[in-house]
Write a protein that holds these residues in place. Structure first.
Motif, short mmCIF file in Angstrom:
data_model
loop_
_atom_site.label_atom_id
_atom_site.label_comp_id
_atom_site.label_asym_id
_atom_site.label_seq_id
_atom_site.Cartn_x
_atom_site.Cartn_y
_atom_site.Cartn_z
N ASP A 141 -4.79 -2.16 10.33
CA ASP A 141 -5.06 -3.73 10.07
C ASP A 141 -4.97 -4.01 8.72
O ASP A 141 -4.90 -5.58 8.37
CB ASP A 141 -6.52 -2.65 9.66
N LYS A 142 -3.84 -3.24 7.73
CA LYS A 142 -3.02 -3.75 6.96
C LYS A 142 -1.61 -4.01 7.04
O LYS A 142 -0.09 -3.08 7.20
CB LYS A 142 -3.57 -2.87 5.79
N GLN A 183 4.68 -1.09 3.65
CA GLN A 183 3.85 0.10 3.11
C GLN A 183 4.45 1.21 3.21
O GLN A 183 5.50 1.54 4.23
CB GLN A 183 2.67 0.38 4.56
N HIS A 214 1.11 -1.30 -0.63
CA HIS A 214 0.14 0.68 -0.17
C HIS A 214 0.95 1.19 -0.13
O HIS A 214 2.17 1.75 0.78
CB HIS A 214 -0.95 -0.49 1.31
N HIS A 274 -5.08 2.61 9.25
CA HIS A 274 -4.63 1.40 8.57
C HIS A 274 -2.90 0.32 8.33
O HIS A 274 -3.20 -0.04 8.59
CB HIS A 274 -4.69 2.31 7.48
#
Length: 247
Positions: A136-137, A141, A58, A133
């Motif tokens: 959650d991920k 990133q 991401h 975020h």
């Protein structure tokens, strides 16, 4: 402290791993999990290979609408997630110039300090979504804005603070932008040199304005993370489990 800085990518001058720092308990932030950067619209083929090798899933984009239109990008295998914060400081400076007002260096510094105070309060919801975020991920990133210095700088400061990294170390990471970021006149717009120098660098006074606001209005970073951003002790513990080396 991390070693002498250099960007990990050719086409993004301010791209770096925020891992490697030790927190107040002596635990080290994990490397290879979270990266910070300037915009990602000029990456080379080798850069894209490195992004893939890093396992980045991401890209968290703090840029405003016009910035996204000016320097769009799409990275293979990477989902871009918008956490838009419009760059109001530039618009305000342009409005002053249009009125025939030439801000002094001190005026410009104070405008930047005000911008950081607004990050703390006006943009709290956006920064809360950013940290949640990451929870959650839990894959590698990268987060960024245009220069990777202000919106990104405050995001990095929040994350490092949530991981227990002290303010001196956090400020060190923040100031690395002055060694790494290569200014791009195409993105800066027109302005008086002394004003543009302030706008496109970072100063301790900027980030400290945010920290002062956190302390005075929220009773410190833990209070801010809990009350303004909605991260309870369980969520902060999980973030630390994910992003701090164990043992």
């Amino acid at each position: 402290m991390n070693p002498s800085p250099s960007s990990l990518l050719q086409g993004a001058s301010n791209f770096r791993d925020i891992g490697g720092y030790r927190n107040v308990d002596g635990r080290r932030v994990r490397r290879g999990q979270v990266f910070r950067s300037d915009h990602l619209a000029s990456l080379t083929a080798d850069d894209l290979d490195r992004i893939k090798a890093f396992g980045v899933g991401h890209s968290l984009d703090f840029r405003g609408a016009v910035e996204v239109e000016t320097t769009p990008y799409a990275l293979p295998g990477v989902q871009r997630v918008a956490f838009s914060i419009e760059p109001t400081v530039i618009a305000r400076m342009q409005a002053l110039v249009a009125q025939g007002v030439v801000p002094s260096t001190e005026d410009t510094v104070e405008l930047m300090r005000e911008t950081y105070r607004h990050f703390v309060n006006r943009n709290a919801d956006t920064y809360a979504r950013f940290l949640k975020h990451l929870l959650d991920k839990p894959t590698p990133q990268v987060f960024h804005c245009t220069a990777g210095k202000d919106r990104t700088g405050f995001a990095a400061a929040l994350l490092l603070s949530a991981l227990g990294v002290d303010r001196a170390t956090t400020l060190h990471d923040y100031l690395l932008t002055n060694q790494l970021y290569k200014r791009d006149a195409r993105l800066e717009g027109q302005g008086h040199p002394h004003v543009m120098k302030v706008l496109w660098q970072v100063q301790p006074a900027f980030l400290n304005a945010a920290f002062d606001t956190v302390d005075k209005e929220h009773g410190g970073m833990q209070g801010y993370l809990h009350d303004a951003l909605g991260l309870g002790s369980q969520e902060l513990g999980e973030l630390q489990r994910l992003l701090l080396e164990q043992g």
